[in-house]
Each structure stands twice: as C-alpha cells, then as structure tokens.
Design a protein around this motif. Structure first.
Motif, PDB file in Angstrom:
ATOM      1  N   THR A 147      86.003  19.764  36.291  1.00  0.00           N
ATOM      2  CA  THR A 147      85.572  21.020  36.849  1.00  0.00           C
ATOM      3  C   THR A 147      84.881  20.739  38.086  1.00  0.00           C
ATOM      4  OG1 THR A 147      83.663  21.498  35.836  1.00  0.00           O
ATOM      5  CG2 THR A 147      85.334  22.254  34.666  1.00  0.00           C
ATOM      6  N   ILE A 148      84.912  21.732  39.176  1.00  0.00           N
ATOM      7  CA  ILE A 148      84.346  21.535  40.488  1.00  0.00           C
ATOM      8  C   ILE A 148      82.918  21.202  40.209  1.00  0.00           C
ATOM      9  CG2 ILE A 148      83.720  22.710  42.544  1.00  0.00           C
ATOM     10  CD1 ILE A 148      86.374  23.906  42.281  1.00  0.00           C
ATOM     11  N   GLY A 149      82.178  22.008  39.335  1.00  0.00           N
ATOM     12  CA  GLY A 149      80.785  21.918  38.888  1.00  0.00           C
ATOM     13  C   GLY A 149      80.624  20.303  38.502  1.00  0.00           C
ATOM     14  N   TYR A 163      73.652  19.972  42.980  1.00  0.00           N
ATOM     15  CA  TYR A 163      73.419  20.560  41.942  1.00  0.00           C
ATOM     16  C   TYR A 163      73.203  22.282  42.227  1.00  0.00           C
ATOM     17  CZ  TYR A 163      71.918  16.150  40.130  1.00  0.00           C
ATOM     18  OH  TYR A 163      72.085  15.037  39.805  1.00  0.00           O
ATOM     19  N   HIS A 164      72.974  22.693  43.373  1.00  0.00           N
ATOM     20  CA  HIS A 164      73.110  24.110  43.760  1.00  0.00           C
ATOM     21  C   HIS A 164      74.234  24.240  44.443  1.00  0.00           C
ATOM     22  CE1 HIS A 164      72.253  27.783  46.025  1.00  0.00           C
ATOM     23  NE2 HIS A 164      70.990  27.637  45.660  1.00  0.00           N
ATOM     24  N   LEU A 165      75.184  24.824  43.478  1.00  0.00           N
ATOM     25  CA  LEU A 165      76.672  25.151  43.694  1.00  0.00           C
ATOM     26  C   LEU A 165      76.914  25.766  44.810  1.00  0.00           C
ATOM     27  CD1 LEU A 165      78.334  25.344  40.281  1.00  0.00           C
ATOM     28  CD2 LEU A 165      78.022  23.167  41.804  1.00  0.00           C
ATOM     29  N   GLY A 166      76.169  26.921  45.311  1.00  0.00           N
ATOM     30  CA  GLY A 166      76.316  27.702  46.293  1.00  0.00           C
ATOM     31  C   GLY A 166      76.153  26.963  47.687  1.00  0.00           C
ATOM     32  N   GLN A 167      75.047  26.231  47.738  1.00  0.00           N
ATOM     33  CA  GLN A 167      74.812  25.561  48.933  1.00  0.00           C
ATOM     34  C   GLN A 167      75.888  24.365  49.077  1.00  0.00           C
ATOM     35  OE1 GLN A 167      72.331  25.910  51.408  1.00  0.00           O
ATOM     36  NE2 GLN A 167      73.936  24.649  52.381  1.00  0.00           N
ATOM     37  N   PHE A 168      76.309  23.626  47.956  1.00  0.00           N
ATOM     38  CA  PHE A 168      77.468  22.692  47.887  1.00  0.00           C
ATOM     39  C   PHE A 168      78.612  23.451  48.515  1.00  0.00           C
ATOM     40  CE2 PHE A 168      81.393  21.604  45.512  1.00  0.00           C
ATOM     41  CZ  PHE A 168      81.554  20.485  46.018  1.00  0.00           C
ATOM     42  N   ALA A 169      79.083  24.617  48.178  1.00  0.00           N
ATOM     43  CA  ALA A 169      80.181  25.121  48.557  1.00  0.00           C
ATOM     44  C   ALA A 169      80.287  25.348  49.996  1.00  0.00           C
ATOM     45  CB  ALA A 169      80.577  26.470  47.629  1.00  0.00           C
ATOM     46  N   ARG A 170      79.164  25.782  50.549  1.00  0.00           N
ATOM     47  CA  ARG A 170      79.003  25.963  51.876  1.00  0.00           C
ATOM     48  C   ARG A 170      79.090  24.879  52.776  1.00  0.00           C
ATOM     49  NH1 ARG A 170      75.268  30.048  49.911  1.00  0.00           N
ATOM     50  NH2 ARG A 170      73.630  28.465  49.962  1.00  0.00           N
TER      51      ARG A 170
END
Length: 264
Positions: free
Chosen positions: A226-228, A237-244
């Motif tokens: 998975t992406i996670g 580990y912070h998926l929101g910041q990673f996505a940005r």
C-alpha cells in the motif's frame, strides 16, 4: 554536429558523458543558474567538456539548456589550433567559459532555428554553415574561469558516500549526526560538501532521495504494498505531509502514480 535543447521540470543531479573525439558545449537558457562538477556558473557563462569524460550537472527546477556536440575533426577544420586547448586541456580547467553576450545570443538563436526547422524550404546545410561560424567565434573569444573550490574531489566523495548508502536500501538516515557518521566528516564539512556540489542542504537531499525511492516503488507494477506501507518504509510516517511533499515534487498525488502503473 549534434544540436539539441533539453528541458527538465525538476531539479536534477545527473552524470553526463558524450562520445569520444568530440567536444560538448552547454549554454543554459535565459541565464539560469546551474553547476558543473560542483562549480556554480555565473549568469553569462557557458559550459564545455571534451568527449570521453564523465561530468556532473546540477540543475534547478524548470531548467533548459542548449547543447552542441561537435566532432574533433570538424572542430580542427573550423578552428584549427584554438580547438586543441579545449579538446586536450584539463577538463576541470576548461569546464566554464566566458564569452560575449552577443555571441551567446547568436549561437542560441541559430540553434533554436535548427531545432524548430519546418518545411522543405529550410536549408539545413546553410544554417549549419552559419552555426559553424558562431562556434568558431566561441573558440576564438572564450576565457576560462579558473577559480577553484578547495578539496572538490573530497567534497564529491562525501556526497557519493551518502548517496551510495541511500541507494543500497539502508534505513533512511533522519539526522545530521547519522549523515556525518556515514560520510565520516564533521557537520560543517557535510554541509559545505552538499551545498557546493548540489546546491542543497544534506537534509533536503535526503528528503528528495527518499521521495524518489517511494516513487520508484509506486511505479513498480508488481508491487502489492500500500502507499502507507511504502511511505513508512522510507521514513514518512505523517501521511498527510508526505502526500503534500510528494505532490509538490512530482506534480501529482501518490495514488495517481500508483493507479497509472497498476492499471493493467
């Protein structure tokens, strides 16, 4: 003679090599800043390297460069002895050249005409002949820019030690102290090495490298992770910041990348 214009949307550190018995000339478009072998170009400089030699280019986002690769025998015919200094001299000494702005503009104008040629009425041979005169002008007026950074090869080795560690798939280092242990240098040497060679801080390089490693995994059609899972494997580990951060670097979301390569 090979004439081309290269455009890259993302900052790159790339290893380059052109065929033996030739000379490469690179002219950044619109006087954009870049580095060759770790040395920064001033706004009016052009770059030069003989064939058969490895060299490194570090370029910023939205970078364009006009390039010429010229055969040795053609150069000697056009410019005679003045070409030998560039063909046979120390590549580190001759890699940055100063020319007049008029010559620089004239050469890039002619190169653009050759690259964009259209229709049967365009006489390629005529324009190649005109371009040969412009190249001769470069060879007649160039001035080598000889200021040197101390310990260039050592600084390059520091960067390569960290890069090799990352490319082996080792756990991603997340502190300056861990990078210093990997490179066997002090914090000051580590910082100076990365900023002089790549124009990036050590931690900026690590973040970009980790994001690229994630992208390679997402582009693997055989991967079932998975992406996670992939993000956490590379220390995000912070998926929101990673996505940005991912979208800012690659212009799309991680899910868009994965969907495109797993569509089949």
């Amino acid at each position: 003679m090979q004439v081309f214009k290269e455009y890259t949307s993302q900052a790159l550190d790339q290893q380059c090599h052109v065929w033996p018995d030739s000379l490469w000339i690179g002219i950044p478009a619109e006087r954009q800043p870049c580095r060759i072998n770790g040395y920064a170009l001033e706004k009016g400089d052009i770059m030069c390297q003989p064939g058969g030699q490895d060299f490194a280019l570090t370029t910023p986002d939205t970078f364009a460069i006009h390039c010429l690769v010229l055969r040795r025998d053609w150069l000697l015919e056009v410019a005679g002895e003045s070409a030998l200094t560039l063909l046979e001299g120390d590549p580190q000494h001759m890699m940055r050249l100063g020319v007049t702005q008029g010559t620089r503009r004239g050469v890039t104008f002619l190169m653009d005409r050759l690259i964009k040629r259209q229709g049967p009425g365009f006489e390629v041979q005529v324009h190649q002949g005109i371009l040969s005169l412009a190249v001769a002008a470069i060879l007649e007026e160039w001035t080598p820019l000889t200021d040197r950074y101390p310990s260039y090869h050592h600084r390059r080795q520091v960067v390569e030690r960290v890069r090799e560690h990352m490319n082996r798939g080792e756990p991603a280092p997340v502190s300056i102290e861990s990078l210093c242990r990997i490179a066997h240098v002090s914090q000051r040497t580590l910082h100076n090495s990365f900023t002089s060679i790549l124009g990036l801080s050590p931690m900026q390089f690590i973040r970009f490298n980790r994001l690229n490693q994630v992208r390679r995994r997402l582009c693997d059609p055989l991967s079932t992770s998975t992406i996670g899972q992939i993000a956490s494997d590379w220390g995000f580990y912070h998926l929101g910041q990673f996505a940005r951060d991912y979208r800012r670097l690659f212009g799309e979301s991680p899910s868009s990348t994965q969907a495109r390569y797993r569509a089949g």
